[in-house]
Design an enzyme around this catalytic site. Sequence first.
Site, PDB file in Angstrom:
ATOM      1  CD  GLU A 104       0.578  12.801  13.520  1.00  0.00           C
ATOM      2  OE1 GLU A 104       1.819  12.759  13.535  1.00  0.00           O
ATOM      3  OE2 GLU A 104      -0.054  13.634  12.858  1.00  0.00           O
ATOM      4  CD  GLU A 124       3.302  16.102  16.585  1.00  0.00           C
ATOM      5  OE1 GLU A 124       2.673  16.401  17.605  1.00  0.00           O
ATOM      6  OE2 GLU A 124       3.157  15.014  15.989  1.00  0.00           O
TER       7      GLU A 124
HETATM    8  N1  T1G Z   1      13.733  11.716  17.230  1.00  0.00           N
HETATM    9  C1  T1G Z   1      15.058  11.482  17.363  1.00  0.00           C
HETATM   10  N2  T1G Z   1      15.673  11.326  18.565  1.00  0.00           N
HETATM   11  C2  T1G Z   1      14.905  11.425  19.659  1.00  0.00           C
HETATM   12  C3  T1G Z   1      13.512  11.663  19.591  1.00  0.00           C
HETATM   13  C4  T1G Z   1      12.930  11.817  18.299  1.00  0.00           C
HETATM   14  N3  T1G Z   1      11.637  12.010  18.136  1.00  0.00           N
HETATM   15  N4  T1G Z   1      13.037  11.702  20.874  1.00  0.00           N
HETATM   16  C5  T1G Z   1      14.085  11.491  21.679  1.00  0.00           C
HETATM   17  N5  T1G Z   1      15.203  11.331  20.976  1.00  0.00           N
HETATM   18  C6  T1G Z   1      16.538  11.038  21.489  1.00  0.00           C
HETATM   19  C7  T1G Z   1      17.052  12.167  22.360  1.00  0.00           C
HETATM   20  O1  T1G Z   1      17.682  13.142  21.570  1.00  0.00           O
HETATM   21  C8  T1G Z   1      18.032  11.425  23.258  1.00  0.00           C
HETATM   22  O2  T1G Z   1      19.202  11.211  22.477  1.00  0.00           O
HETATM   23  C9  T1G Z   1      17.371  10.057  23.435  1.00  0.00           C
HETATM   24  O3  T1G Z   1      16.435   9.923  22.355  1.00  0.00           O
HETATM   25  C10 T1G Z   1      16.620   9.947  24.750  1.00  0.00           C
HETATM   26  O4  T1G Z   1      15.725  11.075  24.793  1.00  0.00           O
HETATM   27  C11 T1G Z   1       4.939  13.816  11.714  1.00  0.00           C
HETATM   28  C12 T1G Z   1       6.673  15.559  12.687  1.00  0.00           C
HETATM   29  C13 T1G Z   1      10.374  10.393  24.215  1.00  0.00           C
HETATM   30  C14 T1G Z   1       9.643  11.635  26.264  1.00  0.00           C
HETATM   31  O5  T1G Z   1       8.535  15.544  20.112  1.00  0.00           O
HETATM   32  O6  T1G Z   1       9.807  14.016  24.323  1.00  0.00           O
HETATM   33  O7  T1G Z   1       6.476  13.245  15.192  1.00  0.00           O
HETATM   34  O8  T1G Z   1      20.800  12.509  23.940  1.00  0.00           O
HETATM   35  O9  T1G Z   1      16.840  12.139  26.770  1.00  0.00           O
HETATM   36  O10 T1G Z   1      13.948  11.962  28.988  1.00  0.00           O
HETATM   37  O11 T1G Z   1       3.550  14.609  13.370  1.00  0.00           O
HETATM   38  O12 T1G Z   1      12.714  12.111  24.239  1.00  0.00           O
HETATM   39  O13 T1G Z   1      20.557  10.020  24.207  1.00  0.00           O
HETATM   40  O14 T1G Z   1      21.626  10.973  22.140  1.00  0.00           O
HETATM   41  O15 T1G Z   1      14.573  12.940  25.935  1.00  0.00           O
HETATM   42  O16 T1G Z   1      13.365   9.490  28.628  1.00  0.00           O
HETATM   43  C15 T1G Z   1       7.354  14.353  17.976  1.00  0.00           C
HETATM   44  C16 T1G Z   1      10.421  14.028  21.597  1.00  0.00           C
HETATM   45  C17 T1G Z   1       8.404  14.441  16.894  1.00  0.00           C
HETATM   46  C18 T1G Z   1       9.020  13.526  21.268  1.00  0.00           C
HETATM   47  C19 T1G Z   1      11.832  10.436  26.226  1.00  0.00           C
HETATM   48  N6  T1G Z   1       7.880  13.650  19.122  1.00  0.00           N
HETATM   49  N7  T1G Z   1      11.050  13.195  22.612  1.00  0.00           N
HETATM   50  O17 T1G Z   1      12.357  11.288  27.211  1.00  0.00           O
HETATM   51  O18 T1G Z   1      14.819  10.666  27.048  1.00  0.00           O
HETATM   52  S1  T1G Z   1       7.830  15.363  15.508  1.00  0.00           S
HETATM   53  C20 T1G Z   1       8.467  14.335  20.116  1.00  0.00           C
HETATM   54  C21 T1G Z   1      10.703  13.308  23.915  1.00  0.00           C
HETATM   55  C22 T1G Z   1       6.644  14.380  14.819  1.00  0.00           C
HETATM   56  C23 T1G Z   1       4.815  14.031  13.183  1.00  0.00           C
HETATM   57  C24 T1G Z   1       5.817  14.988  13.746  1.00  0.00           C
HETATM   58  C25 T1G Z   1      11.518  12.502  24.878  1.00  0.00           C
HETATM   59  C26 T1G Z   1      10.814  11.233  25.391  1.00  0.00           C
HETATM   60  P1  T1G Z   1      20.642  11.174  23.237  1.00  0.00           P
HETATM   61  P2  T1G Z   1      15.504  11.817  26.175  1.00  0.00           P
HETATM   62  P3  T1G Z   1      13.625  10.846  28.077  1.00  0.00           P
END
Ligand code: T1G
Length: 699
Positions: A104, A124
């Site tokens: 975004e 999301e």
């Molecule tokens: N926030 C906080 N921590 C996150 C995170 C996030 N968005 N994404 C990943 N982590 C942490 C995860 O917990 C892990 O921590 C480490 O990073 C590595 O992740 C307003 C409201 C990016 C594809 O849904 O899909 O934006 O276990 O093991 O396999 O519209 O992480 O090492 O302590 O998954 O290489 C939208 C979620 C949020 C993306 C990487 N975004 N993340 O995958 O590593 S809502 C998402 C993923 C939002 C807005 C709205 C995947 C990845 P730890 P990982 P990976």
Amino acid sequence: MGAAVKYERRGQIGVISVNNPPVNALSHAVRSGIVDALATAATDDSLAVVLCCEGRTFIAGADITEFGKPPQAPSLPDLLVALDSHPKLTVAAIHGTALGGGFEVALTCNYRIALTSAKVGLPEVKLGLLPGAGGTQRTPRLAGLPAAVDLITSGNPVSAERAMALKLIDQLADENLVERAIDYGNQLIEENAPQRQASALTFSLTVEDTDLIEKSRAQLVKRTRGERAPQRILDCLLAAAEGSFESGLKREREEFMACLADPQSAALRHMFFAERAAAKIDHLAKDIKPLDIRSVGIIGAGTMGGGIAMCFAQAGMAVTLVDMTDDAVNIGLEKIAKNYAISVKKGRLSTAQTDAIMANITTSSDFNDLGEVDMVIEAVFENLAVKKEVFATLDSICKPGAILASNTSYQSIDDIAAVTTRPESVLGMHFFSPANVMKLLEVVKGAQSSDLVIATAMAVGKKIGKVSVLSGMCYGFIGNRMLRHYGREAALCLMEGSTPAQIDSAMESWGMAMGPLAVSDLAGLDIGYKAREQLTAEQKGAPASYIVADRLVEAGRLGQKSGAGYYRYDPETRQRQEDPAVMTIVTEARRELGITPRHFEDEEIVNRLTLALANEGAKLLQEGIAQRASDIDVVYCYGYGFPRFRGGPMHTIEAMGLDKAVTLLNEFHDQLNPEHWQAAPLLTKLVANGGQLADSHRD
Ligand code: T1G
């Protein structure tokens, strides 16, 4: 700007660089750092701004760990207002996975350049949310409504190339992204390119669009089994077409806040972290490096062995599929080939891909061909004596250090390990049928299984695309031990007055992928029947909990495999139909056991079945069989069709309130069979001291 964001000039280009490992999530520090950098760029003599990230990915979203905490300004919407109204040209430089709020931010920039290896998406919905920073308003304006519906309701990322075709990205670069982005910025300045804002674009609905929205609504109700975020997303997309950008943004904010407050989102965010926590093994030495497993032997070319072989072959590993005779192996290999032919026919895989996968599988009817493999997984008949014989043979053939795993659902790993000279290398790797589809893998630790072997099995699970969960040794491990209580309550609700259709539809309306009795029909009622034949009367439990299942099998009703079980099945469609003959059997069984049927409400069925699961789960936690409550949730959501938007059995009672759960357990104890309803001491202790399951470990 702080360490999370830095700003530097590269000629006439101001470069904002985010550095917030591991995924550059939009934490408070990142948001305020970008706002400060934009303010600097607004007043210096730069002519354009490039926004990029260090590390492995562009911003991967809002910081999910901040949800539920008091908001800290600047919010993401504040940041995007500053970005959207910035006086200079803005260019997003995307690598890795630009997701959610990260994408975004990129959509709010005037232009976007991406590495060809990058992916973008708005996932999301997988957290029970929706793009809450303009994503539902900008995406349809740039890419059109159909693409926006697909991207946002599926939550699946798309390649940079696909995003470019959808006009979500303007340029691709093979390497040196930041340099290319700076060149792109200079080129735009040279061309006197306009500050193109997605928010300034308008679009109106065509008749096809309106039809698409309504068709999508119906499809999503079916596909998501009652999730509310997808419907709210469609409302926001409609608002994008029916009003101004500002009014659409307002509606999006309202719907986003509704999602954030929805228990379904709390559950889905719980599952996001639960899946990641499951990979962590408590008390494991930090320096343990899993063995590098490159070749695997599978013993047993039946349904499970064949499915397991597919998992490893698809991961590019060398597989030796072994059975007692060449015929048995060839039948197994033909079944695998048939499965892949179906995948090719459905367009899921190409012929080249399936040929390459099949080339990874060799077959043999001679155990001696397993002498050099790194790991063997046994998937033979569920009989301890047979398994012991297999492991004794493997122990004498396999190279030192080879890992010997059993796919057993119930048998004791310790009894199997005892017939080998390498108990430290023996453990359980319990796959779920169909093994090439179900994502759950229970890694079962025997008393002598070494940390290295456990860590290796967990890593192998991840390598073949499974979600691995560590289980201690007990009858049924985590999932099946809990399932016995779930199945018992379904059988007792039937005996006490309900019907198969009411029980299954109550659980499916609540969110289960399939009701318990329909699942029994799918698995085959004869499996439970044969298992009970090996049990004592005491081990079998209350006769009311299995008398109907036994009578159905004795009447030749084995489930789907025989065309009838708790239901009759259409031979063509396999659709289940209620069958009065079943209620005749139930009525006779009630009479025999002196049970007078009574009226049932769906709520009682749901409470009894879900609390039976959670109460046994709490006992598994107390005994240290499960490492943490969230692991149990992962087992049920990935292995048993438990709805992710309920967060698993343990999250379900946490969300209900442990005090209410224990009150219900005590009521069931008093009103039903007290032996079945003894509240787990862990639950009563947590209620007494106001604790949470999330913080509870073994006694
Ligand atoms: N926030 C906080 N921590 C996150 C995170 C996030 N968005 N994404 C990943 N982590 C942490 C995860 O917990 C892990 O921590 C480490 O990073 C590595 O992740 C307003 C409201 C990016 C594809 O849904 O899909 O934006 O276990 O093991 O396999 O519209 O992480 O090492 O302590 O998954 O290489 C939208 C979620 C949020 C993306 C990487 N975004 N993340 O995958 O590593 S809502 C998402 C993923 C939002 C807005 C709205 C995947 C990845 P730890 P990982 P990976």
